[in-house]
Enzyme design. Structure first.
Site, PDB file in Angstrom:
ATOM      1  CG  ASN A 121      -1.700   1.226   1.436  1.00  0.00           C
ATOM      2  OD1 ASN A 121      -1.831   2.044   0.514  1.00  0.00           O
ATOM      3  ND2 ASN A 121      -2.250   1.408   2.627  1.00  0.00           N
ATOM      4  CD1 TRP A 122       3.790   1.212  -2.655  1.00  0.00           C
ATOM      5  CD2 TRP A 122       3.546   2.096  -4.702  1.00  0.00           C
ATOM      6  NE1 TRP A 122       4.560   0.475  -3.536  1.00  0.00           N
ATOM      7  CE2 TRP A 122       4.421   0.999  -4.800  1.00  0.00           C
ATOM      8  CE3 TRP A 122       3.231   2.805  -5.871  1.00  0.00           C
ATOM      9  CZ2 TRP A 122       4.994   0.603  -6.005  1.00  0.00           C
ATOM     10  CZ3 TRP A 122       3.789   2.403  -7.072  1.00  0.00           C
ATOM     11  CH2 TRP A 122       4.672   1.315  -7.130  1.00  0.00           C
ATOM     12  CE  LYS A 123      -0.163   3.391   4.742  1.00  0.00           C
ATOM     13  NZ  LYS A 123      -0.109   3.518   6.181  1.00  0.00           N
ATOM     14  CG  HIS A 158      -5.947   2.112   5.214  1.00  0.00           C
ATOM     15  ND1 HIS A 158      -5.498   3.085   6.075  1.00  0.00           N
ATOM     16  CD2 HIS A 158      -4.935   1.223   5.094  1.00  0.00           C
ATOM     17  CE1 HIS A 158      -4.257   2.781   6.446  1.00  0.00           C
ATOM     18  NE2 HIS A 158      -3.900   1.660   5.863  1.00  0.00           N
ATOM     19  CD  GLU A 218      -2.907   5.735   6.745  1.00  0.00           C
ATOM     20  OE1 GLU A 218      -2.858   5.765   5.504  1.00  0.00           O
ATOM     21  OE2 GLU A 218      -2.004   5.212   7.439  1.00  0.00           O
ATOM     22  CD  GLU A 260      -3.596  -2.255   7.550  1.00  0.00           C
ATOM     23  OE1 GLU A 260      -2.453  -2.440   7.120  1.00  0.00           O
ATOM     24  OE2 GLU A 260      -4.283  -1.273   7.252  1.00  0.00           O
ATOM     25  N   GLY A 292       2.400   2.408  10.814  1.00  0.00           N
ATOM     26  CA  GLY A 292       3.358   3.493  10.639  1.00  0.00           C
ATOM     27  C   GLY A 292       4.129   3.854  11.897  1.00  0.00           C
ATOM     28  CB  SER A 332       5.103  -1.573  12.055  1.00  0.00           C
ATOM     29  OG  SER A 332       4.711  -0.232  12.298  1.00  0.00           O
ATOM     30  N   GLY A 334       2.768  -1.074   4.352  1.00  0.00           N
ATOM     31  CA  GLY A 334       2.802   0.336   3.986  1.00  0.00           C
ATOM     32  C   GLY A 334       4.228   0.786   3.719  1.00  0.00           C
ATOM     33  N   GLY A 335       4.845   1.379   4.729  1.00  0.00           N
ATOM     34  CA  GLY A 335       6.172   1.984   4.581  1.00  0.00           C
ATOM     35  C   GLY A 335       7.194   1.116   3.863  1.00  0.00           C
TER      36      GLY A 335
END
Ligand code: PGA
Length: 256
Positions: A10-12, A96, A98, A168, A174, A214, A235-236
């Site tokens: 997930n590149w956001k 998600h 966010e 999640e 994150g 994470s 993600g990251g």
């Protein structure tokens, strides 16, 4: 057990079309010829088309991070499920954390999006998770069950069988502080049981449940030793080709 593991990046709100191309060109050669896991990239909307063209004919599939619940119309800024499918998307994230916390999405909207994705032939990835306060209050199972029931309202057992759920914990996203594999497994086994009770055995055995929060190549190993962990939503670490390839390399099949 036939569930194939899934590693999703997930590149956001990262990577222009150009940067997406650089990533894909670096990432593909890092993969083995027959990766046991399915691999999914979730670029931001403007980079979908470019990434999709580069991924055609490869082992990596494409998905989006969000969609609009309506088919088309006067919804400025909205992106429809049909548009995503036309860009080559097979999957789409819904709910998600966010989107829920920063964009005000509630369970009703998440459910509308999920059903729209299914109607359009996309596989929704329904995201669930508790806050730190909820975890400390012992509310995790209840919170996650409520999000699950609301997200899947009106969905048939056949559709549940082929969709993906991502657990999640919000406090792990994150932060560099992943849940332990055992704690994640406990929640995820509960999600699978809840699906079994509501939708029957084929749905329970077929639905894939991912852990997210994470995940790194260094910490992912124990997650893939769990029987209810069918993959990772990353993600990251998915922004770096080597890191995502390292997670893919750790994704051994169930029972292997
Ligand atoms: P993270 O993000 O891996 O950076 O924690 C996961 C996610 O939000 O899907």
């Amino acid at each position: 057990m036939t569930r194939r593991r899934l590693v999703a990046g997930n590149w956001k709100m990262h990577k222009t079309p150009e940067e997406a191309e650089v990533f894909v060109r670096a990432f593909l050669p890092l993969l083995r010829r027959d990766e046991p896991a399915e691999i999914l990239l979730l670029p931001p909307f403007p980079s979908l088309d470019r990434a999709g063209r580069l991924l055609e004919g490869t082992a990596v599939v494409l998905g989006a991070q969000d969609l609009h619940p309506e088919i088309s119309g006067a919804f400025t800024g909205g992106v429809s499920a049909g548009m995503l499918a036309a860009c080559g998307c097979r999957y789409v994230l819904v709910g998600h954390s966010e989107r829920r916390s920063l964009f005000g999405e509630d369970d009703i909207l998440v459910n509308r999006k999920l059903r729209r994705a299914l109607t359009a032939g996309l596989v929704p990835i329904l995201c669930l998770g508790e806050t730190l306060a909820e975890r400390r209050a012992g509310e995790t199972a209840r919170r996650v069950a409520a999000q699950l029931a609301a997200g899947l309202d009106g969905v048939s057992s056949d559709d549940v069988e082929r969709l993906v759920v991502a657990y999640e914990p919000i406090w792990a996203i994150g932060t560099g502080e992943a849940a332990s594999a055992a704690a994640a497994e406990a929640v995820m086994a509960g999600i699978r049981e809840a699906i079994g009770s509501a939708y029957g055995r084929p749905a329970r055995d077929g639905v894939r449940i991912l852990y997210g929060g994470s995940v790194t190549p260094e910490n992912v190993g124990p997650f893939f030793a769990q029987s209810d962990v069918d993959g990772a939503l990353v993600g990251g670490a998915s922004l770096r080709p080597e890191a995502l390839a390292g997670i893919v390399a750790a994704a051994r099949p169930h029972g292997a």
